[in-house]
Design a protein around this motif. Sequence first.
Motif, PDB file in Angstrom:
ATOM      1  N   ALA A 110       0.825  -1.218   0.000  1.00 12.71           N
ATOM      2  CA  ALA A 110       0.000   0.000   0.000  1.00 12.71           C
ATOM      3  C   ALA A 110       0.856   1.264   0.000  1.00 12.71           C
ATOM      4  CB  ALA A 110      -0.948  -0.003   1.199  1.00 12.71           C
ATOM      5  N   THR A 111       2.024   1.207   0.643  1.00 13.17           N
ATOM      6  CA  THR A 111       2.889   2.392   0.687  1.00 13.17           C
ATOM      7  C   THR A 111       3.903   2.405  -0.460  1.00 13.17           C
ATOM      8  OG1 THR A 111       4.470   1.311   2.172  1.00 13.17           O
ATOM      9  CG2 THR A 111       2.715   2.617   3.198  1.00 13.17           C
ATOM     10  N   ARG A 112       3.783   1.439  -1.359  1.00 11.82           N
ATOM     11  CA  ARG A 112       4.667   1.356  -2.537  1.00 11.82           C
ATOM     12  C   ARG A 112       6.136   1.367  -2.124  1.00 11.82           C
ATOM     13  NH1 ARG A 112       2.174   4.090  -7.704  1.00 11.82           N
ATOM     14  NH2 ARG A 112       4.255   3.459  -8.283  1.00 11.82           N
ATOM     15  N   ILE A 113       6.469   0.382  -1.315  1.00 10.72           N
ATOM     16  CA  ILE A 113       7.817   0.253  -0.771  1.00 10.72           C
ATOM     17  C   ILE A 113       8.881   0.296  -1.861  1.00 10.72           C
ATOM     18  CG2 ILE A 113       7.762  -2.274  -0.770  1.00 10.72           C
ATOM     19  CD1 ILE A 113       9.354  -2.272   1.788  1.00 10.72           C
ATOM     20  N   GLU A 114       8.535  -0.179  -3.047  1.00 11.52           N
ATOM     21  CA  GLU A 114       9.523  -0.222  -4.133  1.00 11.52           C
ATOM     22  C   GLU A 114       9.988   1.168  -4.563  1.00 11.52           C
ATOM     23  OE1 GLU A 114       5.444  -0.657  -6.199  1.00 11.52           O
ATOM     24  OE2 GLU A 114       6.360  -1.190  -4.289  1.00 11.52           O
ATOM     25  N   TYR A 115       9.191   2.208  -4.264  1.00 10.39           N
ATOM     26  CA  TYR A 115       9.567   3.576  -4.623  1.00 10.39           C
ATOM     27  C   TYR A 115      10.043   4.401  -3.421  1.00 10.39           C
ATOM     28  CZ  TYR A 115       7.474   2.681  -9.147  1.00 10.39           C
ATOM     29  OH  TYR A 115       7.188   2.154 -10.378  1.00 10.39           O
ATOM     30  N   THR A 116       9.908   3.862  -2.228  1.00  7.76           N
ATOM     31  CA  THR A 116      10.278   4.642  -1.038  1.00  7.76           C
ATOM     32  C   THR A 116      11.558   4.090  -0.408  1.00  7.76           C
ATOM     33  OG1 THR A 116       8.740   3.307   0.262  1.00  7.76           O
ATOM     34  CG2 THR A 116       7.920   5.420  -0.577  1.00  7.76           C
ATOM     35  N   SER A 117      11.426   3.063   0.407  1.00  8.74           N
ATOM     36  CA  SER A 117      12.600   2.510   1.086  1.00  8.74           C
ATOM     37  C   SER A 117      13.262   1.394   0.283  1.00  8.74           C
ATOM     38  CB  SER A 117      12.224   2.029   2.486  1.00  8.74           C
ATOM     39  OG  SER A 117      11.114   1.183   2.417  1.00  8.74           O
ATOM     40  N   GLY A 118      12.594   0.854  -0.707  1.00  9.50           N
ATOM     41  CA  GLY A 118      13.185  -0.012  -1.709  1.00  9.50           C
ATOM     42  C   GLY A 118      13.652  -1.384  -1.284  1.00  9.50           C
ATOM     43  N   LEU A 119      14.564  -1.895  -2.107  1.00  8.09           N
ATOM     44  CA  LEU A 119      15.033  -3.273  -1.969  1.00  8.09           C
ATOM     45  C   LEU A 119      15.711  -3.527  -0.621  1.00  8.09           C
ATOM     46  CD1 LEU A 119      15.371  -6.046  -3.294  1.00  8.09           C
ATOM     47  CD2 LEU A 119      17.500  -5.214  -4.308  1.00  8.09           C
ATOM     48  N   ARG A 120      16.424  -2.563  -0.103  1.00  6.48           N
ATOM     49  CA  ARG A 120      17.123  -2.769   1.170  1.00  6.48           C
ATOM     50  C   ARG A 120      16.126  -3.147   2.274  1.00  6.48           C
ATOM     51  NH1 ARG A 120      20.959   1.652   3.967  1.00  6.48           N
ATOM     52  NH2 ARG A 120      22.685   0.402   3.242  1.00  6.48           N
ATOM     53  N   GLU A 121      15.045  -2.382   2.386  1.00 12.13           N
ATOM     54  CA  GLU A 121      14.067  -2.715   3.429  1.00 12.13           C
ATOM     55  C   GLU A 121      13.401  -4.050   3.144  1.00 12.13           C
ATOM     56  OE1 GLU A 121      10.210  -1.247   5.940  1.00 12.13           O
ATOM     57  OE2 GLU A 121      10.712  -0.137   4.122  1.00 12.13           O
ATOM     58  N   SER A 122      13.111  -4.323   1.891  1.00 13.54           N
ATOM     59  CA  SER A 122      12.491  -5.595   1.548  1.00 13.54           C
ATOM     60  C   SER A 122      13.384  -6.775   1.931  1.00 13.54           C
ATOM     61  CB  SER A 122      12.171  -5.625   0.052  1.00 13.54           C
ATOM     62  OG  SER A 122      11.509  -6.821  -0.273  1.00 13.54           O
ATOM     63  N   LEU A 123      14.661  -6.645   1.671  1.00 13.16           N
ATOM     64  CA  LEU A 123      15.599  -7.714   2.052  1.00 13.16           C
ATOM     65  C   LEU A 123      15.721  -7.840   3.566  1.00 13.16           C
ATOM     66  CD1 LEU A 123      18.380  -7.199  -0.646  1.00 13.16           C
ATOM     67  CD2 LEU A 123      16.686  -9.050  -0.521  1.00 13.16           C
ATOM     68  N   ILE A 124      15.609  -6.724   4.268  1.00 16.92           N
ATOM     69  CA  ILE A 124      15.610  -6.770   5.733  1.00 16.92           C
ATOM     70  C   ILE A 124      14.418  -7.602   6.220  1.00 16.92           C
ATOM     71  CG2 ILE A 124      15.263  -5.380   7.831  1.00 16.92           C
ATOM     72  CD1 ILE A 124      16.860  -3.131   6.374  1.00 16.92           C
ATOM     73  N   HIS A 125      13.253  -7.417   5.593  1.00 22.40           N
ATOM     74  CA  HIS A 125      12.066  -8.199   5.972  1.00 22.40           C
ATOM     75  C   HIS A 125      12.301  -9.686   5.743  1.00 22.40           C
ATOM     76  CE1 HIS A 125       9.718  -4.317   4.935  1.00 22.40           C
ATOM     77  NE2 HIS A 125      10.173  -4.287   6.177  1.00 22.40           N
ATOM     78  N   SER A 126      12.922 -10.012   4.621  1.00 25.91           N
ATOM     79  CA  SER A 126      13.206 -11.426   4.337  1.00 25.91           C
ATOM     80  C   SER A 126      14.194 -11.993   5.355  1.00 25.91           C
ATOM     81  CB  SER A 126      13.763 -11.571   2.919  1.00 25.91           C
ATOM     82  OG  SER A 126      12.791 -11.176   1.976  1.00 25.91           O
TER      83      SER A 126
END
Length: 190
Positions: A33-49
């Motif tokens: 919903a917050t479009r993470i791909e345009y804000t905090s991006g891949l780094r945050e996504s990898l942190i979640h993983s």
Amino acid sequence: MLQTSQLLIQLMLYVFLPLWGIAGFIDWCCHRATRIEYTSGLRESLIHSLMGIQMAVPILLCLLFKVNVLIMLICIVAWLAHEAVAHYDVHYAAPKRHISVWEMHAHNYLATLPMYMLLLIIVINYPVFIKLVSFNWQGEFYLQRMPYAHGGDTYLPYYLSFMVIVCVLPYLEENLRCLFTALKHPQVKL
């Protein structure tokens, strides 16, 4: 009648573990919903993983093997590492994107459920915990497979399937979405 330890195991298997997966899915929905791909991006996504893996390892060890000092030590270290990474995650993401009330509630569950599960593992395996804190570790560093461990022979395939659907696939999608966005739009940071 079920013994107290069996009731606690049932609580973990059928309440806490599924709730943890559901909270992870709600968190993923908030990221979308917050479009993470345009804000905090891949780094945050990898942190979640990474945080998912930090909890998956002790969960699988406890489901597959008899809890001894080695496994309890891994559980404690994984929980501490998860807490440190979770703190870094919020510190990293908060200035970059909006964190909604729903996401904050999901984070509450994602942070507290692993702690509750760790405490239940300690209570259920209290003699092992005493060995751990008293450094009575002789003969405790091995993996002893428990055939048809907790929940019988059907629990693990159902639980793993559930987690693949509500956590693994969504977070894999999030990682790929962030990566492709970064590659397609070089101005977006990885």
